[in-house]
Design a protein around this motif. Structure first.
Motif, PDB file in Angstrom:
ATOM      1  N   GLN A   1       0.825  -1.205   0.000  1.00 57.42           N
ATOM      2  CA  GLN A   1       0.000   0.000   0.000  1.00 57.42           C
ATOM      3  C   GLN A   1       0.860   1.256   0.000  1.00 57.42           C
ATOM      4  N   LEU A   2       1.928   1.229   0.793  1.00 58.52           N
ATOM      5  CA  LEU A   2       2.807   2.401   0.849  1.00 58.52           C
ATOM      6  C   LEU A   2       3.444   2.673  -0.506  1.00 58.52           C
ATOM      7  N   ILE A   3       3.877   1.622  -1.186  1.00 59.96           N
ATOM      8  CA  ILE A   3       4.518   1.800  -2.496  1.00 59.96           C
ATOM      9  C   ILE A   3       3.505   2.346  -3.511  1.00 59.96           C
ATOM     10  N   ARG A   4       2.282   1.791  -3.443  1.00 63.45           N
ATOM     11  CA  ARG A   4       1.235   2.261  -4.355  1.00 63.45           C
ATOM     12  C   ARG A   4       0.962   3.755  -4.098  1.00 63.45           C
ATOM     13  N   MET A   5       0.828   4.100  -2.835  1.00 66.64           N
ATOM     14  CA  MET A   5       0.561   5.499  -2.500  1.00 66.64           C
ATOM     15  C   MET A   5       1.685   6.411  -2.975  1.00 66.64           C
ATOM     16  N   SER A   6       2.897   5.929  -2.915  1.00 65.41           N
ATOM     17  CA  SER A   6       4.041   6.775  -3.257  1.00 65.41           C
ATOM     18  C   SER A   6       4.038   7.160  -4.740  1.00 65.41           C
ATOM     19  N   LYS A   7       3.279   6.397  -5.554  1.00 67.62           N
ATOM     20  CA  LYS A   7       3.301   6.649  -7.005  1.00 67.62           C
ATOM     21  C   LYS A   7       2.403   7.808  -7.410  1.00 67.62           C
ATOM     22  N   SER A   8       1.491   8.198  -6.540  1.00 66.49           N
ATOM     23  CA  SER A   8       0.520   9.217  -6.924  1.00 66.49           C
ATOM     24  C   SER A   8       0.673  10.508  -6.119  1.00 66.49           C
ATOM     25  N   VAL A   9       1.838  10.689  -5.500  1.00 67.56           N
ATOM     26  CA  VAL A   9       2.038  11.910  -4.705  1.00 67.56           C
ATOM     27  C   VAL A   9       3.352  12.570  -5.088  1.00 67.56           C
ATOM     28  N   PRO A  10       3.530  13.872  -4.752  1.00 67.28           N
ATOM     29  CA  PRO A  10       4.802  14.547  -5.069  1.00 67.28           C
ATOM     30  C   PRO A  10       5.985  13.840  -4.391  1.00 67.28           C
ATOM     31  N   GLU A  11       7.162  14.030  -4.982  1.00 65.70           N
ATOM     32  CA  GLU A  11       8.341  13.291  -4.550  1.00 65.70           C
ATOM     33  C   GLU A  11       8.667  13.506  -3.063  1.00 65.70           C
ATOM     34  N   GLU A  12       8.506  14.730  -2.546  1.00 67.21           N
ATOM     35  CA  GLU A  12       8.871  14.965  -1.146  1.00 67.21           C
ATOM     36  C   GLU A  12       7.978  14.171  -0.185  1.00 67.21           C
ATOM     37  N   VAL A  13       6.788  13.769  -0.635  1.00 65.31           N
ATOM     38  CA  VAL A  13       5.931  12.913   0.181  1.00 65.31           C
ATOM     39  C   VAL A  13       6.242  11.442  -0.104  1.00 65.31           C
ATOM     40  N   ALA A  14       6.525  11.157  -1.374  1.00 55.11           N
ATOM     41  CA  ALA A  14       6.728   9.763  -1.795  1.00 55.11           C
ATOM     42  C   ALA A  14       7.967   9.143  -1.158  1.00 55.11           C
ATOM     43  N   SER A  15       9.009   9.970  -1.032  1.00 52.44           N
ATOM     44  CA  SER A  15      10.284   9.434  -0.556  1.00 52.44           C
ATOM     45  C   SER A  15      10.175   8.760   0.820  1.00 52.44           C
ATOM     46  N   PRO A  16       9.624   9.455   1.837  1.00 58.24           N
ATOM     47  CA  PRO A  16       9.522   8.768   3.137  1.00 58.24           C
ATOM     48  C   PRO A  16       8.579   7.563   3.090  1.00 58.24           C
ATOM     49  N   LEU A  17       7.581   7.605   2.198  1.00 60.94           N
ATOM     50  CA  LEU A  17       6.683   6.443   2.084  1.00 60.94           C
ATOM     51  C   LEU A  17       7.468   5.222   1.616  1.00 60.94           C
ATOM     52  N   ARG A  18       8.320   5.455   0.611  1.00 54.11           N
ATOM     53  CA  ARG A  18       9.101   4.336   0.084  1.00 54.11           C
ATOM     54  C   ARG A  18      10.104   3.822   1.115  1.00 54.11           C
ATOM     55  N   VAL A  19      10.717   4.762   1.836  1.00 55.16           N
ATOM     56  CA  VAL A  19      11.669   4.341   2.881  1.00 55.16           C
ATOM     57  C   VAL A  19      10.957   3.464   3.904  1.00 55.16           C
ATOM     58  N   ALA A  20       9.793   3.928   4.358  1.00 52.53           N
ATOM     59  CA  ALA A  20       9.042   3.153   5.355  1.00 52.53           C
ATOM     60  C   ALA A  20       8.687   1.781   4.808  1.00 52.53           C
ATOM     61  N   ALA A  21       8.322   1.734   3.548  1.00 49.67           N
ATOM     62  CA  ALA A  21       7.910   0.468   2.947  1.00 49.67           C
ATOM     63  C   ALA A  21       9.074  -0.499   2.808  1.00 49.67           C
ATOM     64  N   TYR A  22      10.166  -0.017   2.215  1.00 54.64           N
ATOM     65  CA  TYR A  22      11.266  -0.936   1.917  1.00 54.64           C
ATOM     66  C   TYR A  22      12.058  -1.322   3.147  1.00 54.64           C
ATOM     67  N   ASP A  23      11.924  -0.540   4.208  1.00 55.26           N
ATOM     68  CA  ASP A  23      12.762  -0.840   5.365  1.00 55.26           C
ATOM     69  C   ASP A  23      12.067  -1.712   6.395  1.00 55.26           C
ATOM     70  N   ASN A  24      10.858  -2.164   6.084  1.00 60.51           N
ATOM     71  CA  ASN A  24      10.211  -3.014   7.068  1.00 60.51           C
ATOM     72  C   ASN A  24      10.761  -4.422   6.993  1.00 60.51           C
ATOM     73  N   ASN A  25      12.023  -4.510   7.250  1.00 57.01           N
ATOM     74  CA  ASN A  25      12.654  -5.825   7.309  1.00 57.01           C
ATOM     75  C   ASN A  25      13.431  -5.839   8.604  1.00 57.01           C
ATOM     76  N   THR A  26      12.873  -6.468   9.593  1.00 57.85           N
ATOM     77  CA  THR A  26      13.481  -6.387  10.918  1.00 57.85           C
ATOM     78  C   THR A  26      14.759  -7.210  10.995  1.00 57.85           C
ATOM     79  N   HIS A  27      15.051  -7.923   9.915  1.00 52.97           N
ATOM     80  CA  HIS A  27      16.273  -8.728   9.962  1.00 52.97           C
ATOM     81  C   HIS A  27      17.475  -7.983   9.415  1.00 52.97           C
ATOM     82  N   ILE A  28      17.287  -6.752   8.971  1.00 51.85           N
ATOM     83  CA  ILE A  28      18.454  -5.974   8.561  1.00 51.85           C
ATOM     84  C   ILE A  28      18.615  -4.795   9.486  1.00 51.85           C
TER      85      ILE A  28
END
Lengths: 543, 543
Positions: A265-292
């Motif tokens: 959902q976060l990645i999908r949302m990041s595609k339809s918003v300005p970059e300054e909003v999209a960037s933290p969305l993508r970070v939150a999405a891709y970093d949900n890996n508690t093993h790294i």
């Protein structure tokens, strides 16, 4: 007389010098390392307003509760015995049962809420095995008498601080928070929990819980099979499933996939918003890996992540009252933690925490170490859980009839020590003492004088107290003591007013080295005036 | 349903919430005070090269030794039970028996001599009484494997350092050293010990020991009566004496009067020498009163004193071989201690130490606190003994058949804590936390933020986690927590961006004071900008 000796009764058997089976002894650095770790934890707990409590090791079996004196020897699981006045007594098997007793016994004197921590040994009358002992340390912190989830949030924050205080770096651990009520809501929506008849579907729920708990090992397909008819494993063995319908399975799989869904959902949302909003969305999405390693996450992305997971959960628990309550509590915990700056780089809303849920009634939490170690087969795996806890009721009710809400965490002392060892962060002074050797038995007072001077200067030091005849034995002793320096003063040195300092660490290096060349300018032995003893030892110790 | 509830079985008795009889729980400052004291002692022991040892609380009854499994329940004196594999297990009753087991079990791995200290609870299955508990702390240090009296001297020096480290000032304690062999020599000279038949006269020696031990209470006349026919006490009761001849009595009374004799000799000597020699003789003579502060003694006068006592002892033990050996050992100990600067202002050769001699085979020592306290009847008396020990053999022999010499000291943890309390030197942080009150339940995140800031700044702080509805309860809670400051922020304050700090210590003083006049310029409550919270709290705490 000689006859007397040879005919002395042979039947007097000597006692065996053995630690009882399943028990162990701790020597030197093992004691100091654990103490150093627990001291640091206690410092954090103290700052949080928690008070130490040390109950007696012995409780009445009645107060312990789990083991009732209705059989002749009610010591299943505990070490118990009958007291002279007929009471059954037993060694405590954890630190929670004594807390319950204390909270009831002193309820008029203790502050309420009562924040307490306890550290000490507990005993289990179980079959000992490799790494499984019958006496081991526990380290607990609990808040008794607060129904507010602020108490749960506080304990998570405190656990985070404690882990960092002992030397687990940020990014090397994550504390995952879930809520028993959310899982109950999901069960209700899946039709395996009937709020008006809680006992119904108990067997199905057991299968479901075990299946969800295996997601890491079996993957989604395996879990789905166990929710349905069942699953054949690689060896061909068949495990019977919960027999749920496809619709039921979908609800439960939705729960299993919460993290994945939130990410998409976060990645999908990041595609339809300005970059300054999209960037933290993508970070939150891709970093949900508690093993790294996750230390670089910002509090902003973490807020986004927690909110997204909670919104997915809201959908899944639907109209379940208990489920909605659970999600609301998690939302409260998330914002209370964020207010103190604890984002998901330290404490994370994570519905995948299932273990031990049976015992708890509300929020549950678990600290996982995310760095990798090699297992016994040489394969990499993340270190795993070192602490866990949650909210439980009926703690004091057994004694007083009055329900008292409580929440608390228990740190696995041996696990955390093993983690610190794996990270090379084990504290505890392993430095051996400076050993003053005895060259001349009649000059013991001189040697004691040297050792006295060193100790007065704060330097750990010993005089050799064994039979001084064999000097080799003295150096062997210094070696066994991991001594950094041996002090030598024979008759000649005494006459000249000097002492010899032997650098045992350097000496050991030289002995190991193939080429003596590199050491030739570094003498492993120096002669200094007697008056310079302390200064010369300090210099050699590199102080 | 209502019916169901009223007919619920009444027979389900609730368990009693009680500490088992003879056991106790330790709360907050009680735990920290003891820990602080033991930590300071451990630091000294570590500097002396002693290593910590923590054995299991449970031992086999066989290894404990004193209590053999030849009866059905061999738990006289210990808490014992039979393990599933038929071994009898028991809780340790002291820290010496486990040391013996460890010294035998790990004899090939441990350094020899082995210096170890141990701190921890021990258990006694005895009838509990006022101040007598079935679980209590012991704190031991022993050197195993050294036959040298340097080991005894070292433990005396270490004990002296430990007492000063915890806060017993020099002059407030004295460590008295005697030797079991000296007493044996005196017994031999008095004809109540026959070296070729040690069992002979055992009954007489018992009476003699008890009589000598009562010198403080009965005076010389009373002791002499007990050595002879016997003694009638004030109530008219008659205690039978040892029935010794006048000559025998004289030898033993000579021993009882050693200190007096040494004093007289020093004064006599001082009359026939130049003033610069006479002066230290007189100081040494007049200052041999261990019940007064002795801190101003110099090492020179102390040497004179020790030498004089030893010379009196030499006369008394006469041609007894064991007696002469004992005096020589005491002389060695005195010079080893002097070489490190420990004179009789700290450690004193004193033949009056008799207690516990039965157990020991060589030097014995006892730490006595000399300052006065009031007893339960309001009378002044000196605080008395807080630690004792000595040399003992046959420690490891039970297990291995090989004799291993050992010497060690045990500090009475509860006694020493009581002494520190009497001197107002009890450590342990009793400061309560700053309490952030909750004026508005919905703004918990703000309050958690405040408490988070305070904790990050190292200030002990809590948010009130009970039901916030009744503000009076929150202040009562802060009072029970001995909180120095309460933080208050209601809606008005939040709007203005300020917080209120309430000085609870000052508030309590004002409440106690008859005239409010003197406090009028000291406001117990201040309003500060929210951003100044930490600084303002620091200021109010006087940091």
């Amino acid at each position: 007389m000689a006859n007397d000796k040879t005919t002395a009764p042979k039947s007097v058997r000597r006692p065996r010098a053995e630690t009882p089976k399943g028990f162990r002894d701790y020597f030197g650095a093992e004691v100091t390392a654990r103490k150093a770790m627990l001291d640091k934890i206690a410092e954090v707990y103290h700052r949080y307003g928690f008070d130490p409590l040390e109950t007696s090791a012995v409780e009445t079996v009645e107060a312990l509760g789990k083991f009732l004196p209705d059989v002749d020897r009610p010591n299943e699981g505990v070490f118990g015995w009958q007291d002279e006045d007929a009471d059954w007594l037993a060694l405590r098997y954890d630190l929670t049962a004594p807390l319950a007793r204390v909270a009831a016994q002193y309820r008029n004197d203790l502050p309420s809420p009562y924040r307490r921590f306890a550290m000490g040994p507990v005993w289990r009358n179980e079959k000992p095995g490799p790494g499984r002992f019958r006496q081991f340390y526990q380290c607990d912190a609990d808040t008794v008498g607060s129904a507010s989830v602020a108490a749960d949030a506080e304990i998570c924050a405190m656990l985070s601080d404690a882990l960092e205080a002992v030397g687990i770096e940020r990014g090397d651990y994550v504390i995952k928070v879930n809520n028993r009520k959310v899982l109950n809501g999901v069960m209700e929506m899946a039709g395996v929990l009937d709020p008006s008849d809680p006992e119904r579907f108990a067997a199905e729920r057991g299968v479901v819980l075990r299946a969800i708990d295996k997601i890491d090992r079996l993957g989604e397909e395996g879990v789905r099979a166990l929710l349905g008819e069942g699953r054949k494993d690689e060896s061909g063995d068949f495990t019977k499933g919960a027999g749920l319908s496809v619709a039921q399975q979908s609800v439960l799989m939705g729960f299993v996939q919460v993290n994945e869904t939130a990410k998409k959902q976060l990645i999908r949302m990041s595609k339809s918003v300005p970059e300054e909003v999209a960037s933290p969305l993508r970070v939150a999405a891709y970093d949900n890996n508690t093993h790294i390693s996750a230390f670089w996450r910002s509090i902003e992305t973490s807020k986004i992540w927690n909110r997204q997971v909670l919104s997915v959960l809201v959908d899944i628990v639907g109209h379940s009252k208990i489920g909605a309550e659970g999600v609301a509590e998690l939302a409260d915990i998330a914002s209370l933690l964020e207010a103190q700056g604890y984002g998901p780089e330290r404490i994370l809303i994570d519905p995948s925490v299932v273990r031990g849920l049976g015992y708890y009634t509300g929020p549950v939490y678990e600290a996982e170490l995310t760095f990798e170690i090699l297992d016994e087969k040489g394969r990499k795996r993340s270190f795993g859980s070192v602490a866990g806890g949650g909210r439980y009721d009926d703690l004091v009710k057994r004694f007083t009839g009055q329900a008292v809400p409580a929440t608390g965490v228990s740190i696995g002392v041996d696990r955390l020590l093993a983690a610190l060892a794996a990270k090379g962060r084990l504290a505890g002074d392993t430095a051996g003492p400076v050993v003053v050797t005895v060259m001349d038995r009649d000059r013991m007072a001189d040697y004691m004088g040297m050792v006295g001077e060193l100790r007065s200067a704060g330097i750990r030091a010993e005089v050799y107290l064994g039979n001084p005849k064999n000097f080799g034995n003295q150096l062997k002793y210094a070696d066994k003591r991991q001594s950094p320096i041996a002090i030598i003063q024979g008759g000649n040195e005494a006459e000249k007013g000097v002492v010899i300092l032997k650098d045992l660490i350097l000496g050991a290096k030289i002995a190991q080295s193939a080429t003596l060349e590199e050491w030739k300018d570094q003498p492993a032995q120096v002669e200094v005036p007697r008056g310079d003893l302390v200064a010369a030892v300090r210099k050699m110790l590199g102080e």
